[in-house]
Motif scaffolding. Structure first.
Motif, short mmCIF file in Angstrom:
data_model
loop_
_atom_site.label_atom_id
_atom_site.label_comp_id
_atom_site.label_asym_id
_atom_site.label_seq_id
_atom_site.Cartn_x
_atom_site.Cartn_y
_atom_site.Cartn_z
N ARG A 308 64.70 80.48 17.48
CA ARG A 308 63.56 79.44 17.13
C ARG A 308 62.93 79.25 18.63
NH1 ARG A 308 65.44 74.66 13.82
NH2 ARG A 308 66.34 76.33 12.72
N PRO A 309 61.74 78.87 18.46
CA PRO A 309 60.64 78.54 19.71
C PRO A 309 61.33 77.42 20.40
CG PRO A 309 59.30 78.84 17.67
CD PRO A 309 60.66 78.91 17.24
N GLY A 310 61.32 77.35 21.70
CA GLY A 310 62.03 76.41 22.78
C GLY A 310 63.55 76.70 22.97
N GLY A 311 63.91 77.65 22.72
CA GLY A 311 65.24 78.27 22.85
C GLY A 311 65.17 78.84 24.09
N TYR A 312 66.58 79.31 24.48
CA TYR A 312 66.91 80.14 25.70
C TYR A 312 66.64 81.59 25.64
CZ TYR A 312 68.56 75.65 27.33
OH TYR A 312 68.81 74.28 27.48
N GLY A 313 66.32 82.25 24.57
CA GLY A 313 66.30 83.51 24.43
C GLY A 313 67.35 83.91 23.51
N GLY A 314 66.98 85.01 22.58
CA GLY A 314 67.89 85.44 21.67
C GLY A 314 68.31 84.42 20.77
N MET A 315 69.43 84.35 20.05
CA MET A 315 70.02 83.43 19.28
C MET A 315 70.63 82.51 19.94
SD MET A 315 71.22 85.05 15.32
CE MET A 315 72.02 86.54 16.23
N ASP A 316 70.36 81.09 19.48
CA ASP A 316 71.13 79.79 20.32
C ASP A 316 71.71 79.00 19.59
OD1 ASP A 316 69.72 80.70 22.60
OD2 ASP A 316 68.84 78.92 22.88
N LEU A 317 72.96 78.57 19.89
CA LEU A 317 73.59 77.50 18.70
C LEU A 317 72.79 76.31 18.91
CD1 LEU A 317 77.45 78.37 19.76
CD2 LEU A 317 75.76 79.52 18.01
N TYR A 318 72.78 75.59 17.70
CA TYR A 318 72.16 74.30 17.52
C TYR A 318 73.07 73.53 16.52
CZ TYR A 318 67.64 76.25 18.98
OH TYR A 318 66.68 76.85 19.34
N LYS A 319 72.90 72.19 16.70
CA LYS A 319 73.63 71.52 15.90
C LYS A 319 72.96 70.37 15.28
CE LYS A 319 74.68 66.87 18.45
NZ LYS A 319 75.73 65.74 18.38
N THR A 320 73.18 70.00 13.91
CA THR A 320 72.41 68.91 13.18
C THR A 320 73.47 68.08 12.60
OG1 THR A 320 70.83 68.50 11.10
CG2 THR A 320 72.32 70.43 11.21
N VAL A 321 73.19 66.69 12.43
CA VAL A 321 74.19 65.75 11.99
C VAL A 321 73.64 65.05 10.72
CG1 VAL A 321 75.25 65.43 13.99
CG2 VAL A 321 73.48 63.93 13.61
N TRP A 322 74.57 64.75 9.84
CA TRP A 322 74.22 63.71 8.79
C TRP A 322 74.18 62.20 8.86
CZ3 TRP A 322 72.17 64.70 4.09
CH2 TRP A 322 72.32 63.80 3.02
N ILE A 323 72.96 61.50 9.09
CA ILE A 323 72.78 60.35 9.40
C ILE A 323 71.76 59.70 8.57
CG2 ILE A 323 71.08 60.98 11.11
CD1 ILE A 323 72.19 58.98 12.80
N ARG A 324 72.05 58.35 8.04
CA ARG A 324 70.99 57.80 7.19
C ARG A 324 70.83 58.51 5.91
NH1 ARG A 324 69.40 56.56 12.45
NH2 ARG A 324 70.18 54.44 13.27
N GLY A 325 71.70 59.23 5.36
CA GLY A 325 71.46 59.94 4.16
C GLY A 325 70.38 61.39 4.41
N ARG A 326 70.35 61.92 5.36
CA ARG A 326 69.95 63.15 5.76
C ARG A 326 70.26 63.76 6.87
NH1 ARG A 326 63.55 61.68 7.09
NH2 ARG A 326 63.67 63.86 7.58
N TRP A 327 69.92 64.90 6.89
CA TRP A 327 70.25 65.78 8.17
C TRP A 327 69.28 65.65 9.22
CZ3 TRP A 327 74.82 67.90 8.58
CH2 TRP A 327 75.78 68.04 7.41
N SER A 328 69.81 65.38 10.67
CA SER A 328 68.83 65.39 11.56
C SER A 328 68.04 66.72 11.96
CB SER A 328 69.54 64.79 12.94
OG SER A 328 70.52 65.68 13.04
N ALA A 329 67.11 66.44 12.84
CA ALA A 329 66.53 67.83 13.15
C ALA A 329 67.50 68.38 14.26
CB ALA A 329 65.13 67.15 14.12
#
Length: 704
Positions: A308-329
């Motif tokens: 996705r845009p803003g990465g380092y090139g190719g596929m990058d690893l991302y994380k999202t956490v469940w907080i206040r009843g929703r998944w974070s960006a």
């Protein structure tokens, strides 16, 4: 890895066949090219073998048949066919050299592979689209040469033809409730929906089955025949299991018409009632399967691969956490993990401290995708540099979907290595030592370090895909720096703080913030003692200071202690310690050591020394008093003192000096030891540096 070449190869061969078809090609031969184009190599091979013998002699047919053997993992048949083409054809297709290189690469015969890859590069135009890819494979072969000297951590076995087929098996997931059961996805005959073409329409001849989810369990060491999941779960679309919920009562899976277009569903399937309730996953995790597979951790965090845009090139690893009843960006996991190449199929250990993933970075992988391991350093909330798991977990194929079992000894993964049964097979790795990262369950989101600043600029490339020289006008990123002054002990071994206490605090901070750094502490003294006693006494003083640093939180593995006999012009009345901050690779931190002995400079680059003995105290060896470069050495992670002589810039020079000592008593215990930037190299660390210092290979090969 193999698909990178497919389009160019097919265009070349099919173009020639198209011209030839007007006069002599049969319908069967045309059909074979169509099968090959659709990756149906078994069908293409059967058609080609059915052509009359006198029609199999043209070079296009011979090459196409050899490539079918290659893609079907029949390397023993493919190699002589390719060699025969080189011997009999005046102008063989360049792909003949390419695939011979790939065969040797797959067999881990890296020197031969490089030779044929280079012959291929000579045979193709300078603007050929394959040039950059083949150059990367040459770099991977160089990595393989280094990794083959790394001590294996496990043994690996194919789960066998009960689980695996000549088709595609991938994405193994262990059952959270049953230690003897795994789930995986497979593209094989009999799957739901039958064989379908690229438009999703039934096509028994030219179509391909979509992936379904299967389960198998081991009974008395034997895997049972896989059972397809219920028809309410599997469908005519692709299904790929991603993970289970924390309590094991629900599963996350991908469903889509292709591996890049679909949705993530949460299934609460219950076998007894034969009911299925799948709800869509509402969150930012990439709705893709295959190499974008996600891991859901404790129902509170997910790690996934995305381009996705803003990465380092190719596929990058991302994380999202469940907080206040929703998944974070999603948050990019940063440059400690991601590179300009692809990072995929993540797995976080139970204690949240170790991350496994696959990457195709050519300077660190030996094949397409290799499995890497990073450790979290909680004190500074950073990840260590990625460590390649080496052979036999990794191979010249794609090794992905690595996941550890809760027993701490077993892992399952998918691999396309050429000794397998099909496109990809499921393998098990059995580790020799217990992996402690699997000892504690995760009760909360792990404190994963993520990049908060903007990603670095991508390097500029030349038209042929090679890295361009940096533009001197480009801004250089700032680096940490530290000016290191000598430190002094009195003759009673008490170190003198004075104004130098501030420097020690700065050293502690630098070592904590830069875990790749090592501090080499070198001691010297002009006490009227034998050289052997002075070396030992210097090490004891260095140990005194090392214990102070360890007490301040510095890792013992970051410290390396040296002791040397100074030259006659050394006038200090104190035992003098000098510091050298070093690393085995590039570092964002620099240091400057003030000169303190005439004729002595800090060690830099590759040096060889001759180890003449080791002891738990003073070593009585006359060679130590005869050599100006005699040195005592101690690692804080080892209680033994090592003693070396000599200081040689090349392996040849060191080996010559080593051979001259053949008549000395105790010669059998002597050995050559390499140092880089003052740091002693083990067999494993030496292998990883052989591309930077080719002379290391001579040392490694001599130790075999």
């Amino acid at each position: 890895m193999q698909q990178r070449y497919l389009i160019c190869t097919i265009v070349l061969i099919f173009g020639a066949l198209g011209l030839f078809a007007q006069e002599t090609l049969s319908d069967k031969k045309k059909q074979a090219t169509n099968f090959y184009y659709l990756n149906k190599y078994q069908s293409a091979q059967s058609v080609l073998l059915g052509i009359k013998k006198n029609r199999q002699d043209d070079k296009e047919t011979k090459l196409l048949l050899a490539l079918c053997y290659y893609h079907l993992n029949q390397l023993k048949e493919a190699e002589p066919m390719l060699r025969h083409i080189l011997e009999t054809e005046r102008s063989p297709f360049p792909e003949t050299w390419l695939y011979l290189g790939k065969i040797y690469h797959d067999r881990h015969e890296f020197i031969k592979a490089i030779e044929y890859y280079k012959l291929y590069l000579k045979a193709i135009p300078s603007n050929h689209t394959n040039r950059a890819t083949v150059r990367e494979d040459i770099r991977r072969c160089a990595t393989g040469l280094a990794l083959q000297y790394k001590t294996p951590r496990a043994i690996v076995e194919n789960l066998g033809n009960t689980v695996n087929t000549p088709y595609d098996e991938f994405a193994p997931i262990m059952s959270p409730n049953f230690t003897d059961r795994i789930y995986f996805s497979s593209v094989r005959p009999g799957n739901m929906g039958g064989s379908r073409n690229n438009f999703g329409q039934p096509d028994e001849v030219m179509g391909r089955f979509y992936s379904d989810i299967f389960t198998s369990q081991v009974n008395k060491g034997i895997w049972t025949p896989p059972q397809a999941m219920h028809h309410l779960l599997n469908s005519p679309k692709h299904e790929v299991l991603l993970d289970f919920s924390a309590n094991g009562k629900a599963l996350f899976y991908f469903k889509g018409s292709s591996y890049t277009q679909g949705e993530i569903l949460i299934d609460t399937f219950r076998v007894g009632s034969r009911t299925l309730s799948s709800d869509p996953f509402i969150g930012p995790v990439e709705a893709a399967a295959g190499l974008s597979s996600a891991q859901f951790i404790g129902d509170t965090m997910a790690i996934f691969a995305s381009q996705r845009p803003g990465g380092y090139g190719g596929m990058d690893l991302y994380k999202t956490v469940w907080i206040r009843g929703r998944w974070s960006a999603p948050v990019n996991m940063g440059p400690d993990i991601n590179t300009s190449f692809d990072e995929t199929t993540p797995f976080l250990s139970r204690n949240g401290q170790v991350l496994y993933f696959s990457s195709n970075r050519p300077d660190q992988s030996m094949g397409g995708f290799d499995v890497f391991r990073c450790l979290l350093i909680p004190q500074i909330n950073r990840w260590t540099n990625a460590d390649n798991l080496g052979v036999p977990v990794n191979s010249a194929g794609d090794d992905t979907h690595f996941r550890l079992s809760r027993d701490g000894y077993t892992a399952y993964f998918a691999s396309s290595r050429k000794d397998g049964l099909g496109e990809r097979d499921i393998y098990a790795a059995y580790f020799f030592d217990y992996l402690h990262e699997m000892s504690a369950p995760i009760s909360a989101p792990a404190p994963l370090y993520v990049q908060t600043s903007a990603p670095p600029k991508m390097p500029r490339t030349n038209p042929d895909g090679s890295i361009a020289e940096p533009d001197p006008r480009e801004e250089v990123s700032p680096r940490g720096s530290l000016n290191l002054k000598p430190f002094y002990f009195n003759q009673d071994g008490q170190w003198m703080q004075g104004p130098d206490g501030k420097q020690l605090d700065e050293l502690v901070e630098a070592l904590k913030k830069n875990p790749q750094l090592k501090l080499v502490i070198t001691a010297a003294s002009r006490q009227e003692l034998a050289v052997s006693s002075r070396l030992y006494g210097g090490l004891k003083s260095a140990e005194n200071l090392a214990q102070y640093l360890i007490g301040k939180g510095v890792s013992p593995t970051a410290l390396q202690l040296h002791s040397i006999p100074p030259p006659p012009d050394f006038t200090s009345n104190f035992k003098t310690l000098t510091f050298q901050l070093s690393s085995l690779g590039e570092s964002a931190f620099s240091s400057k050591t003030e000169p303190w002995l005439s004729g002595y400079t800090e060690d830099s680059g590759l040096l060889f020394r001759i180890q003449v003995g080791q002891s738990t105290s003073v070593l009585q060896n006359p060679l130590l008093s005869q050599d100006r470069y005699a040195m005592g050495e101690k690692s804080q992670s080892n209680g033994t003192y090592f003693y070396t002589i000599g200081r040689y810039n090349s392996y040849t020079e060191a080996k010559t000096a080593f051979n001259k000592l053949s008549n000395q008593t105790g010669f059998a215990t002597f050995e050559l030891v390499p140092f880089v930037n003052g740091i002693r190299l083990s067999r494993e660390t030496a292998g990883s540096l052989s591309k930077m210092y080719p002379d290391i290979l001579s040392w490694l090969e001599a130790k075999n």
